[in-house]
Design a protein around this motif. Sequence first.
Motif, PDB file in Angstrom:
ATOM      1  N   ASP A  72      -9.787  -3.390   8.781  1.00 11.60           N
ATOM      2  CA  ASP A  72     -10.292  -3.265   7.414  1.00 11.60           C
ATOM      3  C   ASP A  72     -10.089  -4.608   6.723  1.00 11.60           C
ATOM      4  OD1 ASP A  72     -10.871  -2.772   4.751  1.00 11.60           O
ATOM      5  OD2 ASP A  72      -9.736  -0.910   4.662  1.00 11.60           O
ATOM      6  N   GLY A 126      -4.375  -6.685  -3.243  1.00 11.92           N
ATOM      7  CA  GLY A 126      -2.941  -6.455  -3.235  1.00 11.92           C
ATOM      8  C   GLY A 126      -2.088  -7.689  -3.063  1.00 11.92           C
ATOM      9  N   GLN A 132      -5.732 -11.082   6.968  1.00  8.69           N
ATOM     10  CA  GLN A 132      -6.645  -9.960   6.753  1.00  8.69           C
ATOM     11  C   GLN A 132      -6.506  -9.012   7.929  1.00  8.69           C
ATOM     12  OE1 GLN A 132     -10.278 -12.347   6.522  1.00  8.69           O
ATOM     13  NE2 GLN A 132     -10.863 -11.044   4.806  1.00  8.69           N
ATOM     14  N   ARG A 133      -6.649  -7.730   7.675  1.00  2.79           N
ATOM     15  CA  ARG A 133      -6.604  -6.760   8.772  1.00  2.79           C
ATOM     16  C   ARG A 133      -7.969  -6.697   9.436  1.00  2.79           C
ATOM     17  NH1 ARG A 133      -4.560  -1.256   7.607  1.00  2.79           N
ATOM     18  NH2 ARG A 133      -4.535  -1.270   9.879  1.00  2.79           N
ATOM     19  N   SER A 186     -10.723  -5.718   3.964  1.00  4.01           N
ATOM     20  CA  SER A 186     -10.352  -5.725   2.551  1.00  4.01           C
ATOM     21  C   SER A 186      -8.847  -5.571   2.370  1.00  4.01           C
ATOM     22  CB  SER A 186     -11.085  -4.616   1.797  1.00  4.01           C
ATOM     23  OG  SER A 186     -10.615  -3.344   2.203  1.00  4.01           O
ATOM     24  N   GLN A 187      -8.129  -5.304   3.448  1.00  2.00           N
ATOM     25  CA  GLN A 187      -6.685  -5.146   3.390  1.00  2.00           C
ATOM     26  C   GLN A 187      -5.980  -6.334   4.041  1.00  2.00           C
ATOM     27  OE1 GLN A 187      -5.823  -1.391   5.231  1.00  2.00           O
ATOM     28  NE2 GLN A 187      -6.212  -0.284   3.340  1.00  2.00           N
ATOM     29  N   TYR A 188      -4.710  -6.498   3.680  1.00  2.00           N
ATOM     30  CA  TYR A 188      -3.906  -7.587   4.210  1.00  2.00           C
ATOM     31  C   TYR A 188      -2.627  -7.066   4.833  1.00  2.00           C
ATOM     32  CZ  TYR A 188      -6.969 -10.739   1.757  1.00  2.00           C
ATOM     33  OH  TYR A 188      -8.070 -11.423   1.346  1.00  2.00           O
ATOM     34  N   GLY A 192      -3.164  -3.439  -0.017  1.00  2.00           N
ATOM     35  CA  GLY A 192      -4.564  -3.053  -0.136  1.00  2.00           C
ATOM     36  C   GLY A 192      -5.433  -4.125  -0.759  1.00  2.00           C
ATOM     37  N   THR A 193      -6.668  -3.770  -1.010  1.00  2.00           N
ATOM     38  CA  THR A 193      -7.640  -4.655  -1.636  1.00  2.00           C
ATOM     39  C   THR A 193      -7.069  -5.205  -2.935  1.00  2.00           C
ATOM     40  OG1 THR A 193      -9.400  -3.308  -0.718  1.00  2.00           O
ATOM     41  CG2 THR A 193     -10.006  -4.807  -2.505  1.00  2.00           C
ATOM     42  N   MET A 212       1.678  -3.550   4.863  1.00  2.00           N
ATOM     43  CA  MET A 212       0.302  -3.585   4.377  1.00  2.00           C
ATOM     44  C   MET A 212       0.186  -3.700   2.862  1.00  2.00           C
ATOM     45  SD  MET A 212      -0.933  -3.544   7.244  1.00  2.00           S
ATOM     46  CE  MET A 212       0.126  -3.404   8.656  1.00  2.00           C
ATOM     47  N   SER A 254       0.812  -1.219   0.000  1.00  2.00           N
ATOM     48  CA  SER A 254       0.000   0.000   0.000  1.00  2.00           C
ATOM     49  C   SER A 254       0.841   1.263   0.000  1.00  2.00           C
ATOM     50  CB  SER A 254      -0.913   0.034   1.234  1.00  2.00           C
ATOM     51  OG  SER A 254      -1.777  -1.050   1.229  1.00  2.00           O
TER      52      SER A 254
END
Length: 141
Positions: free
Chosen positions: A91, A52, A87-88, A93-95, A49-50, A47, A24
């Motif tokens: 959020d 990602g 996964q976070r 959708s983030q990893y 993102g979606t 991080m 990210s």
Amino acid sequence: MVDDTNVRTGQCHCGAVRFEATLSDGFNLIRRCTCSYCRMRDAVVVMAGTGGIRILQGEDVLTRYRFNTGSVQHFFCSCCGIYTHHQRRSDNSQYALNVACLDGVSPFDFFEVPVTDGVNHPNDTGKPARRAGIPCFVPAG
């Protein structure tokens, strides 16, 4: 030391799982966490993102682990046991990616790694995320 390239490849210890990740914000978002799971695995993460992270090989050997609220998945190789990403919780959708799994990167490449207070997670407290501290790695010699 690592460079600023946002697209990285990586793998678990035995190489059964290979992936490509788009970070990210490069390595500007590295961190550790004090929650019970992160504390025990002691990983430094960065991080993505979606969309990602893309599994290139070994999706069939990735195992998922959920704990506490069960709202997120933590992935690790069922062959060597190495945690690769999760996964976070703040959020889904983030990893977060284990930097030790990224090719050419070591957690010891970073002098300071901020630690997030995961014991008092914002999803539980309703308060903003809080920094718990910043440990430093100082090479000997």
